[in-house]
Scaffold this motif. Structure first.
Motif, PDB file in Angstrom:
ATOM      1  N   ASN A  56     -13.675 -20.920  83.038  1.00  0.00           N
ATOM      2  CA  ASN A  56     -13.280 -21.706  84.223  1.00  0.00           C
ATOM      3  C   ASN A  56     -14.455 -22.538  84.781  1.00  0.00           C
ATOM      4  OD1 ASN A  56     -14.775 -19.585  85.231  1.00  0.00           O
ATOM      5  ND2 ASN A  56     -13.371 -19.121  86.916  1.00  0.00           N
ATOM      6  N   ALA A  57     -15.519 -22.663  84.031  1.00  0.00           N
ATOM      7  CA  ALA A  57     -16.679 -23.441  84.484  1.00  0.00           C
ATOM      8  C   ALA A  57     -16.327 -24.923  84.550  1.00  0.00           C
ATOM      9  CB  ALA A  57     -17.847 -23.229  83.527  1.00  0.00           C
ATOM     10  N   PRO A  58     -17.002 -25.666  85.416  1.00  0.00           N
ATOM     11  CA  PRO A  58     -16.768 -27.113  85.499  1.00  0.00           C
ATOM     12  C   PRO A  58     -17.115 -27.787  84.171  1.00  0.00           C
ATOM     13  CG  PRO A  58     -18.311 -26.390  87.215  1.00  0.00           C
ATOM     14  CD  PRO A  58     -18.008 -25.212  86.361  1.00  0.00           C
ATOM     15  N   GLN A  59     -16.450 -28.888  83.893  1.00  0.00           N
ATOM     16  CA  GLN A  59     -16.665 -29.603  82.640  1.00  0.00           C
ATOM     17  C   GLN A  59     -18.121 -30.033  82.476  1.00  0.00           C
ATOM     18  OE1 GLN A  59     -14.327 -29.773  80.228  1.00  0.00           O
ATOM     19  NE2 GLN A  59     -15.956 -30.592  78.927  1.00  0.00           N
ATOM     20  N   SER A  60     -18.781 -30.409  83.566  1.00  0.00           N
ATOM     21  CA  SER A  60     -20.184 -30.836  83.488  1.00  0.00           C
ATOM     22  C   SER A  60     -21.071 -29.688  82.987  1.00  0.00           C
ATOM     23  CB  SER A  60     -20.673 -31.348  84.843  1.00  0.00           C
ATOM     24  OG  SER A  60     -20.595 -30.316  85.807  1.00  0.00           O
ATOM     25  N   GLU A  61     -20.784 -28.465  83.425  1.00  0.00           N
ATOM     26  CA  GLU A  61     -21.542 -27.294  82.966  1.00  0.00           C
ATOM     27  C   GLU A  61     -21.283 -27.037  81.480  1.00  0.00           C
ATOM     28  OE1 GLU A  61     -21.567 -22.522  83.776  1.00  0.00           O
ATOM     29  OE2 GLU A  61     -21.265 -23.821  85.525  1.00  0.00           O
TER      30      GLU A  61
END
Length: 176
Positions: A56-61
């Protein structure tokens, strides 16, 4: 071929011309850092790949982790490709450029110690010849001090400044 790809190829060829063979570690490592800096991948020699991101991490991460992971693989392969076959065999299963460099530094510690000794000796013995211009002498001394920093033997700013000033003052006194 674009200009940046041509530059990358040209710099990589420096590593490929003289593979790491055991007697040239410091030179090879210096060239490796130059190539990786130009490719903006030098961070993988110091920054450990973090744990893989959560689903569920942000796409940037996710993108940042993927780039770092890919850069680790690319740099590891580049390092292996620019070693002689004996060193390749020894390091082919090492997954991280950091682990590889740490091990290589330990292996070639004596070579580095000798180069540091020679550099310190050159700095200490560096004398300004009578009636010689000061600027080239100071540039030469700065080169020695910079090289010592690159060899993990930095000279404090205060000591470096004192060295420059004492040589300059002596030149000024002798010319008056």
């Amino acid at each position: 071929m674009s200009s940046s790809n041509h530059n990358t190829f040209s710099l990589r060829s420096v590593l490929e011309k003289e593979k790491l063979n055991g007697s040239n570690f410091l030179e090879w490592y210096r060239n490796l850092r130059i190539v990786l800096r130009q490719e903006k991948r030098d961070y993988v020699l110091e920054k450990v790949l973090p744990e893989k991101y959560r689903s569920n991490a942000p796409q940037s991460e996710k993108n940042a982790w993927d780039k770092h992971s890919n850069d680790v693989v690319d740099v590891t392969c580049l390092m292996l490709a620019t070693m002689n076959s004996d060193l390749q065999k020894q390091y082919e299963n090492v997954a991280s450029p950091i682990e590889m460099i740490t091990s290589l530094k330990a292996m070639f510690r004596e070579q580095a110690r000798t180069e540091r000794y020679q550099m310190v000796k050159s700095l200490v013995e560096c004398k300004l010849p009578k009636d010689a211009p000061v600027s080239p002498h100071v540039i030469k001394m700065m080169g020695y001090i910079d090289n010592l920093g690159k060899l993990d033997c930095p000279i404090s700013q205060e000591l470096a400044t004192t060295s420059y000033c004492s040589h300059c003052r002596r030149a000024t006194i002798s010319s008056s």
